[in-house]
Design an enzyme around this catalytic site. Structure first.
Site, PDB file in Angstrom:
ATOM      1  CG  ASP A  53       5.051   3.617   1.759  1.00 14.93           C
ATOM      2  OD1 ASP A  53       5.173   2.964   2.814  1.00 14.93           O
ATOM      3  OD2 ASP A  53       5.306   3.158   0.634  1.00 14.93           O
ATOM      4  CG  LEU A  54       1.178   2.013   6.392  1.00 18.63           C
ATOM      5  CD1 LEU A  54       0.818   0.533   6.402  1.00 18.63           C
ATOM      6  CD2 LEU A  54       0.522   2.727   7.565  1.00 18.63           C
ATOM      7  N   GLY A  74      -3.324  -2.026   6.664  1.00 18.09           N
ATOM      8  CA  GLY A  74      -2.316  -1.758   5.644  1.00 18.09           C
ATOM      9  C   GLY A  74      -1.048  -2.570   5.806  1.00 18.09           C
ATOM     10  N   GLY A  75      -0.203  -2.479   4.799  1.00 17.71           N
ATOM     11  CA  GLY A  75       1.062  -3.202   4.784  1.00 17.71           C
ATOM     12  C   GLY A  75       1.013  -4.327   3.782  1.00 17.71           C
ATOM     13  CE1 TYR A 138       1.202 -10.248   5.693  1.00 18.64           C
ATOM     14  CE2 TYR A 138       0.611 -12.535   6.142  1.00 18.64           C
ATOM     15  CZ  TYR A 138       0.243 -11.205   5.975  1.00 18.64           C
ATOM     16  OH  TYR A 138      -1.082 -10.850   6.081  1.00 18.64           O
ATOM     17  CB  SER A 167      -8.521 -17.533   3.591  1.00 17.63           C
ATOM     18  OG  SER A 167      -7.465 -18.385   3.979  1.00 17.63           O
ATOM     19  CB  SER A 168     -10.690 -12.015   4.360  1.00 19.49           C
ATOM     20  OG  SER A 168     -12.001 -11.490   4.445  1.00 19.49           O
TER      21      SER A 168
END
Lengths: 272, 272, 272, 272, 272, 272
Positions: A53-54, A74-75, A138, A167-168
């Site tokens: 976990d980061l 990540g995140g 966020y 938006s990927s």
């Protein structure tokens, strides 16, 4: 030919974009180290998996040993309660940059987000590296990491490209994505460009495909060498057929962050 | 169809770019007058050669008589001792502009250089017509001529395009040229655009091919009508195979002037 | 208290401004070295005189030995034939910067001029550090030295303030000076500010008193700490009484360079 | 698939561009309402004609009832005497915006003009949405409507795209049109983009085809999604063969408004 | 001493500001010609009165004969029905500029208004000459005249200062005026500065006293030489005692146009 | 007269600046609620004390109940280990903004810092609201809160002024403070201005006294109405007598963050 990197760490490698980058970045390094909270599946010979976990500083730092570049995807990938944003995105990213500093990594590509600038009106057609104007906790966490990356360049000589990904997704899923879409292939092209650009220093850019409608001005980012090859246009008819016209008065129509601007506070939502 | 010019003077016509321009500019004028310190070879029927040193004011002025445009490529093409920069680039260019004034020439295309702006960081992605920031005495001399051209437009109505040429060679020779390369054909296209643009006044632009990585923002120069057709990309694999990755800490990697920023003072080098 | 400098070289020390600076800069250094083509008169105990022409490189360099700052006011103070501009302002200033480099001088204050930007329209109210737009060969030479100073900062670490002096005279002599005037006292304040500012790097500024009408925007120059104390206003009635209203169609009225824009080429004038 | 609009009003529908837009906008609406001072010919089943003068407020307002978008191309299409400019362009456009407000129309595309910015020098390569600098009373009237559109967005929530159309003709007719030309097909593409863009607010843009020479910087307008497909280049040889080279000293060569800058006052012309 | 003008026409001379300007401008001209729809009272020997409506072109033009400057304060001073705005402000101002052209007047000072830019948010602290963003038909008419003034400078050589007057009243009357107030004396100083500035070309500026809170950035206007002497601060306690704190959510609090942004359409109000 | 606020919460009230603000802000509110980790001494009748750690969310929120403005000075006042920066500045400030949202507080003044922009070179003379370029983890935390404040304005309508305080001490203590000093009285004036400005939205400003040398351009902040009254100049002689001249090559001399740019990572320092 020698690959430009020995080992690239990809965080969030089990996620939507991480999976694509496993494929897309393979040509750039002898080894891809794939990090996520869950194990990445189907590891290939040139891949190695690490699970942590980061928010775990020691584990995050340890995972960076031996790498010469980091692609930090990540995140939490969207609005989440504060504690999660804090742990995953703020503390986690700090751990990544500290690991880079500890282990002498010289270049980081960071998945920032359109939500770092989501309150800017679409009609302002801001530069892709405009001042932050986040639309969510966020988004605030993305601004935080951009600031952190700025510091680590100026003070510790670690180069960063902070890519404000719009938006990927596999394909445009709503009318907003007709201008915000970043195809997976273009995402790989963009991260590749950031990893191989002659000089990044601290660079902020935006990540979209070559869509017909362009929400921001990208004339500031030519030094990265990103040339998108895809477009949302072929999906237009399909998207328009299944989604209603956007309400012109809706802030989600007017601001580049889209529906994130209409979200309430995530902790209120939690208690609901 | 009538050609747009009767006679174009090309200085430095025996040099690397001058030779290419003999070919590329032929369609624009009845006659090309080719000037250099050495005789140009293989003169064609539409060409005439003149031999003189730009430091010779009388000869320079005389060579301009009868011309209706000047493509001024002559002078020292890289860092040289001060006296040579002074004679060839500063005094020589003054002689060219004085000749233009004396003989009523209305348009000059001047080979300025990336080295007029070489200390700007690549990551700043400056405009191609940004304020000078020279990286060498050579670069200072280029800034001088840009200033001179500004004066001759404002005061004497002589239009100039000052083209900050990046790296014009047969093909990209090092990793920097993967973004700084200007193919010979694109060089001809660019000079042609400058000669035929509807209005120049005093315009500064930058000269590169359509390379994937672009060191400066060119959104200010659309009125010239230059559309590059070449790219360094096809040469990438070859260049990367034979050259090492650039040191990220090297100023030559970080600044658009490349290794010029690491040169000492040319007169020191001379005495070495 | 220790003075900030051991020895300051003032070039052009016998000239109009140089004489004032002898007085104004005395508090800043143990010794003022006064350089000019003619001997400075009435040398004081804290002053030493040197006589040479800036075109003489060896003499110029020698005069800099032992100095820890240079106030470079020397050279032709207005439009002159090319050869004189070349020798006094271009070559001479190169010699000064080379001397600074040779002898480890860390800071230079250079008397640039409004004529480096003289063709900008007054109504544009440009920034005081705007891109050059010279109105004369004299102005071009000032742009040259600004470029040179930029190089010597970036490459050799010599800080410069290039002060675009507007009109420094005992009192405003014509209507233009009602906005372009720089009193002698303010000139001393400005040079003092440049010598003692915490950090110059390469800074361009403009030099005027606190006149009511201000031709350029000075909001970019606060880090110099120059606070003018004088104004042309007390002289307004006198000036207006003896001079006619300016012709609104005259370029000399419209451009900040004033009557310099109406000068022909100095070499033409010479032969007249 | 449902068309985005029920009924679009096109003013000036019998004019040069109006006729083209009848064809080009047909896919966007169930019905096109075609308005002009004269009857539009050959009405198709999806078209309906209305005849009135824009100076007639009641008629103009009435014509807007039932429409959900307006493409306002009507009014005097070039310099005319003041009274006509006033009635057709100023009063007429006010009537159009009042009608939009009365009938709840949410989006207007207005045919502004290069002549709203015609005095800007070509060599300045201004942004396409630069501050107005009109070259004629006609141009002033275009600025007026841009101001009006700004108000109706801020106060009444009516979105507008003000398209500064350069030269929309069947083909380039003179040398200026080699850079100012907007093909009829590109004109339809541009108006379509403005009608369907996700968010306009108040947007000013410029209208040209993808000509090689570009008079203005369009990097501010990506959010409209206009991608021109045509170019004046194929017509270059033909145009250059039949027209003389432009006089470099002619203001019509130097300013983007072209020959409009050389027009006298239209009421003077009338009395001639 | 000779006064700078023979005869200045003041339109709107019977109005609030006009009356003040009778006093304030007296030193600038031999004669003040005072124009209004009603007769100005108490004419002094250096004054002459003319009575006409600006909508009357012939009368307006005739009133300009013999004048060498115009201070155009006339027209509707706040939001009015369209027909009145059209007649008084649009048509009337056109008549004034036509009169200036007919009679060779070289300089016009025009009373534009904060309402030409009223929708800009206070927190944006825009430049005083920012792009128009009108808050009313009145504001649109001010933008119109600014465009007209631009044309008459570029085409006919008539200089204009368009002064966006904020709130010129005997004293600050509400909390907004604590930052928008222009004292009558400062108004006279500002118009005097515009009349006597060395060069206006086409200049837009803003008109306020030296209030502590400044709604716009005035660093662009130094060439006018306006130095305000008054401030709203001495009136703060009185104003705050009698007026409530502003609602932070009220657009009238957030936008520089104040309560004008909350006005509906004036023609709607009329019918109410 | 009614005070503008009922109750203002001051965090960090026992600290250096907090103590001064107790005095300076007394005229603005009926009650000052003084919060710190330690008890504030000598409470006055109009004061009430609360003791808690900003890392304690519940306590922080509770302390905000009943307040109508917050002056948020609390948290680590300089570079500290990451965990402390995280708890005090990042988490703590989040708690403050959440408390403001919960309790309907409409305006927050936040003590940001020069260290949010500390890596900008002094010679660039950036705007006081320039993009962040932090020089420390402390600076990054300041950037974080600025982003957070931006979100809480756009999404929740809470106005913030983020004041990048330079050096607020009893008197200038070193040569850098000769340009970075903010006197305590000016600090009170500045916070007062932020609390009483007509509209903040989200505003970033810089906090310095009226020192002669000004490190940043403040022309963007006039709408706050801050007029400094003090200057470091009277302390110059004293400071210069006791401190050495700054090394021109030291980054601490060249960057506006001063010696913060030379700090290593705080966690490294801790372990030392």
């Amino acid at each position: 030919m020698t690959k430009p990197f020995k080992k690239i760490l990809i965080t969030g490698a089990a996620g939507r974009l991480g999976s694509e980058l496993r494929r897309g970045l393979a040509p750039l390094a002898d080894t891809l180290r794939l990090a996520d909270r869950v194990a990445c599946e189907d590891l290939q010979p040139h891949e190695e998996g690490v699970v942590f976990d980061l928010a775990d500083e020691a584990a995050t730092r340890a995972a960076i040993a031996g790498c010469d570049a980091i692609v930090h995807m990540g995140g939490a990938p969207h609005e989440r309660p504060w504690q999660e944003v804090l742990d995953s995105n703020i503390r986690g990213s700090y751990h990544v940059y500290e690991g880079a500093r500890e282990h002498g990594v010289r270049r980081v590509v960071y998945a920032s987000s359109v939500h770092a600038i989501g309150y800017h009106p679409l009609a302002d057609h801001i530069r892709g590296d405009a001042m932050g104007r986040p639309d969510s906790l966020y988004g605030v966490s993305k601004c935080f990491v951009e600031s952190l990356a700025s510091l680590y360049w100026d003070k510790f000589g670690i180069e960063s490209a902070c890519v404000r990904i719009f938006s990927s997704f596999p394909e445009p899923a709503d009318r907003r994505m007709l201008w915000s879409w970043l195809s997976f292939d273009d995402c790989c092209r963009l991260v590749t460009a950031c990893l191989t650009a002659p000089h990044l220093g601290f660079t902020i850019t935006a990540g979209m495909s070559d869509n017909r409608v362009k929400p921001v001005d990208m004339s500031h980012a030519g030094h990265l060498g990103y040339v998108p090859q895809d477009s949302a246009e072929p999906f237009r008819a399909k998207v328009e057929a299944k989604t209603p016209i956007q309400d012109p008065d809706d802030p989600a129509t007017q601001r580049i962050g889209g529906w994130f601007v209409n979200l309430g506070h995530p902790d209120d939502d939690e208690t609901a």
